[in-house]
Enzyme design. Structure first.
Site, PDB file in Angstrom:
ATOM      1  N   ASP A  22       0.445  -1.164  -0.419  1.00 30.55           N
ATOM      2  CA  ASP A  22      -0.131   0.105   0.305  1.00 30.55           C
ATOM      3  C   ASP A  22       0.968   1.103  -0.145  1.00 30.55           C
ATOM      4  OD1 ASP A  22      -1.904   1.923   0.568  1.00 30.55           O
ATOM      5  OD2 ASP A  22      -2.366   1.400   2.566  1.00 30.55           O
ATOM      6  N   ASP A  99      -5.561 -10.054 -15.373  1.00 31.73           N
ATOM      7  CA  ASP A  99      -6.672 -11.341 -14.881  1.00 31.73           C
ATOM      8  C   ASP A  99      -7.673 -10.893 -15.793  1.00 31.73           C
ATOM      9  OD1 ASP A  99      -7.952 -13.602 -13.827  1.00 31.73           O
ATOM     10  OD2 ASP A  99      -6.842 -12.693 -11.988  1.00 31.73           O
ATOM     11  N   ASP A 195     -11.117 -15.292 -16.377  1.00 36.59           N
ATOM     12  CA  ASP A 195     -11.496 -16.346 -15.245  1.00 36.59           C
ATOM     13  C   ASP A 195     -12.260 -16.907 -15.774  1.00 36.59           C
ATOM     14  OD1 ASP A 195     -11.417 -15.582 -12.192  1.00 36.59           O
ATOM     15  OD2 ASP A 195     -13.914 -15.323 -13.405  1.00 36.59           O
ATOM     16  N   GLU A 254      -8.740 -20.036 -16.710  1.00 36.03           N
ATOM     17  CA  GLU A 254      -8.730 -20.581 -15.701  1.00 36.03           C
ATOM     18  C   GLU A 254     -10.164 -21.799 -16.143  1.00 36.03           C
ATOM     19  OE1 GLU A 254     -10.402 -20.194 -10.956  1.00 36.03           O
ATOM     20  OE2 GLU A 254     -11.029 -19.214 -12.737  1.00 36.03           O
ATOM     21  N   HIS A 319      -4.991 -17.026  -4.429  1.00 37.62           N
ATOM     22  CA  HIS A 319      -6.312 -16.206  -4.088  1.00 37.62           C
ATOM     23  C   HIS A 319      -7.797 -16.687  -3.656  1.00 37.62           C
ATOM     24  CE1 HIS A 319      -7.495 -15.999  -7.924  1.00 37.62           C
ATOM     25  NE2 HIS A 319      -8.647 -15.402  -8.030  1.00 37.62           N
ATOM     26  N   ASP A 320      -7.874 -18.148  -4.295  1.00 36.04           N
ATOM     27  CA  ASP A 320      -9.108 -19.260  -4.010  1.00 36.04           C
ATOM     28  C   ASP A 320      -8.552 -20.456  -3.087  1.00 36.04           C
ATOM     29  OD1 ASP A 320     -10.753 -17.425  -5.717  1.00 36.04           O
ATOM     30  OD2 ASP A 320     -10.167 -18.393  -7.458  1.00 36.04           O
TER      31      ASP A 320
END
Ligand code: GLC
Length: 519
Positions: A22, A99, A195, A254, A319-320
Site C-alpha cells: 500500500d 486477469d 477467469d 482458468e 487467491h481461491d
C-alpha cells in the site's frame, strides 16, 4: 537447443494487488506499491507477474466483479501507473499478465445498467434474460437466476447476483471483449489469465442440469449445460489470432470444474497456450498429501498433457485456496512448505507462485463477523471462504508488516513479527532463501525446465524422479516422512546441487530434499 521462452520456461508470480503493498496509506495495496517491489521480485528470480484484477469494481467479489474493463480502479491507481508498472517490469525482464474476468461483469457495469433498463434496450441481449429460471445453481450458493422487478424477467449469474453472466452468443459482446484484449496489449500487457473461461458459452436452450450426488445444491448437479459448450473453440481461434498478431503474447485459462482431458482440449495451436489443471489442489475440502497420491497425480497429468503435447502448469496456492504452507504443515515449521515448493519448481510445467508463498505465509483465521468473502459468509462454518489466503504481504516486522502504515483491509497474520521477508532474507536456511536457490537452479538448469519426467522407485514416504534432456540429468529426492529413509542409488556419478540438510548419499533425513546432477 535451450532458448528461453518466458511463459514456458519462466516462473509466474501471482499478485493479489490489494494485499501486496500500500503506497498511499488507504489500507489497500496498489500499482505504485507493486512498482516499489519490482527489485525484490527481480532478485527473487521470477519472470512474469500475474495481477489479479485492478479494474474498477464495487468489490462484491473483491475485484472479480468489474464495472469497467478499460480502466484502473482509483483505489489501485491510474492507467498512467499501469503504464509505468509495465515499463519498469519490462526494464527488469519481467512480463505482465492481466486477469480478465469476462464471463460476467459487475451489475454496476454500464452494459448491465443499460441491459436491465428495459426489455427493448439495445444491450438487453448482452446478458442472459429469461421469463422462467431453470434449475441452475450459482457456485456461491442459491439459484443462478435473479428476478429483476423493473423488467419482470430473470437474469443469469453463475457467481453472486451482482455478477451477471454476459451473453457470449451475441456478436457485439464478443467484439467488445476482443477490444478489451487489444486495449491492454496496446498498453504493453504480455498475457492474460482468463477467469472461468470455459463457462463463457451456455447451452442456448438452457436445459436443466441432470442431478448427481453432492454436498451443496451446486454440487448435486452435473454441470453439462452451463459450461464447456462447443462454441468456445471458434472463439479461442479468433482470440489466438488476435494474440498472435502481437509478439510473444500468452493466454492461460482458468478451467472451471473441468476434467484433465477437457482442460487439455482447450490448449494448443489456434487455442490457448495453457490452462490450469489444479492437479494438487482440486478438492475444496480435503487435500491429500502423501507421495503415493502425488505420484499418481503427476503420472496422470504427464499422461494427458504429454499425450497431447501440451505444456502443463503447476499450482500449489492461489487467491481461491488455503495456502499450501498451512494446508500441509502444522505450526510454524516449514518442512512441508519446502516440499510443496520443490514440487512446484521441479515438476514439468510452468510454475505459478502465489505472493507470500516464498516465505511460506499461512492463512489468517477470522471470526464469522470478520469474513468478507461471499461464499464464506454463505457457507460458514462448513466453508470459511477465501479471505484466509488474501492477507497482507509480510515484508518486515514493522506495524502492519510493512504492507501499509494504516490498518489494512484484511488483518495481517499475527506471525508477521517472525515470518517476514526481511527476517528470512537474513536467514540462510529460511523458506525465502530455499525458494530463491531453487529458482536460480531452475533458471541455470535446462533439464529442470524442459527435461522429461521419469518417476523412480522410492521407499514408502518418499518421492523421487528424474528430469532429463539429451545431455543433462537431474535427480529430485524428497522425504515426506519423519523417519530417516534409505534411498537406493541410481547408477552413475551424481553431484549434489541442493540439499536441505547434511548430505549423505543413499540416505534421506526426515523431510530432507536433495537435488543431484549427473556428472
Ligand atoms: C474465479 C476466480 C475467483 C472468482 C470467480 C468468479 O474462480 O479465481 O476468485 O471469485 O472466478 O469471478
Amino acid at each position: 537447443m535451450d532458448f528461453f521462452l518466458w511463459w514456458r520456461d519462466g516462473v509466474i508470480y501471482q499478485i493479489y494487488p490489494r494485499s501486496f503493498s500500500d503506497s498511499n496509506g488507504d489500507g489497500l495495496g496498489d500499482l505504485v506499491g507493486i512498482v516499489s517491489h519490482l527489485d525484490y521480485l527481480q532478485d527473487l528470480g521470477i519472470d512474469a507477474i500475474w495481477l489479479s484484477p485492478f479494474q474498477p469494481t464495487p468489490d462484491k467479489d473483491f475485484g472479480y466483479d468489474i464495472s469497467n474493463y478499460m480502466d484502473v480502479d482509483p483505489r489501485f491507481g491510474t492507467l498512467a501507473d499501469f503504464s509505468r508498472l509495465v515499463a519498469e517490469a519490462h526494464r527488469r525482464d519481467i512480463r505482465i499478465i492481466l486477469d480478465l474476468v469476462l464471463n460476467h461483469t459487475s451489475d454496476q457495469h454500464t452494459w448491465f445498467r443499460e441491459s436491465r433498463s428495459s426489455q427493448d434496450n439495445l444491450k438487453r441481449d448482452w446478458y442472459i434474460w429469461r421469463d422462467h429460471p431453470n434449475n441452475w445453481q450459482a457456485s456461491f450458493g442459491g439459484s443462478a437466476w435473479e428476478y429483476d422487478p423493473v423488467t419482470r424477467q430473470y437474469y443469469l449469474h453463475l457467481f453472486t447476483k451482482e455478477q451477471p453472466d454476459v451473453n457470449w452468443r451475441n456478436r457485439e459482446v464478443r467484439k467488445a471483449m476482443l477490444d478489451v484484449f487489444r486495449f491492454w496489449m496496446e498498453l504493453g500487457a504480455d498475457g492474460f489469465r482468463l477467469d472461468v473461461f470455459n463457462a463463457y458459452f451456455k447451452d442456448p436452450q438452457l436445459p436443466d442440469n441432470p442431478p448427481k450426488f453432492g454436498l451443496r445444491a451446486f454440487d448435486r448437479q452435473q454441470h453439462i449445460h452451463d459450461i464447456d459448450q462447443p462454441e468456445m473453440m471458434p472463439f479461442l481461434n479468433e482470440l489466438r489470432s488476435l494474440l498472435d498478431s502481437y509478439p510473444e503474447r500468452y493466454a492461460v485459462g482458468e478451467t472451471y470444474l473441468a476434467t484433465l482431458p477437457k482442460t487439455v482440449s482447450y490448449c494448443g495451436k489456434g487455442k490457448l497456450h495453457a490452462a490450469f489443471s489444479f492437479d494438487f489442489t482440486a478438492n475444496d475440502l480435503s487435500f491429500p498429501w502423501n507421495p503415493a497420491w502425488l505420484r499418481d497425480q503427476i503420472a496422470r497429468r504427464e499422461e494427458v498433457f504429454n499425450g497431447a503435447a501440451i505444456w502443463p502448469t503447476t499450482v500449489m496456492s492461489n487467491h481461491d485456496l488455503p495456502r499450501a504452507a498451512g494446508r500441509y504443515g502444522r505450526g510454524e515449521d516449514d518442512a512441508q512448505a519446502k516440499l510443496a515448493m520443490t514440487l512446484l519448481l521441479t515438476l514439468r510445467g510452468t510454475p505459478f507462485l502465489y505472493y507470500g508463498e516464498e516465505i511460506a505465509m499461512r492463512d489468517i483465521s477470522l471470526k464469522r463477523s470478520e469474513i468478507l468473502d461471499p461464499p464464506g459468509r454463505k457457507y460458514w462454518p462448513i466453508y470459511k471462504g477465501r479471505d484466509g489466503c488474501r492477507s497482507p504481504m509480510q515484508w518486515n516486522d514493522e506495524p502492519f508488516a510493512g504492507f501499509s502504515n494504516t490498518r489494512p483491509w484484511l488483518p495481517v497474520h499475527p506471525d508477521y513479527a517472525q515470518r517476514n521477508v526481511a527476517a528470512q532474507q537474513a536467514d540462510p536456511h529460511s523458506m525465502f532463501n530455499f525458494t530463491k536457490d531453487l529458482l536460480r537452479l531452475r533458471k541455470e538448469t535446462p533439464a529442470l525446465r524442459r527435461g522429461s519426467y521419469t518417476p523412480l522407485q522410492a521407499p514408502r514416504g518418499t518421492l523421487a524422479y528424474l528430469r532429463q534432456t539429451d545431455d543433462q540429468s537431474v535427480l529430485v529426492a524428497m522425504n515426506f516422512s519423519k523417519r530417516q529413509v534409505n534411498l537406493p542409488w541410481p547408477a552413475g556419478d551424481w553431484r549434489v546441487i541442493l540439499t536441505t540438510s547434511e548430505d549423505a548419499r543413499g540416505v534421506l533425513a526426515p523431510y530432507q530434499i536433495q537435488l543431484f546432477i549427473k556428472v
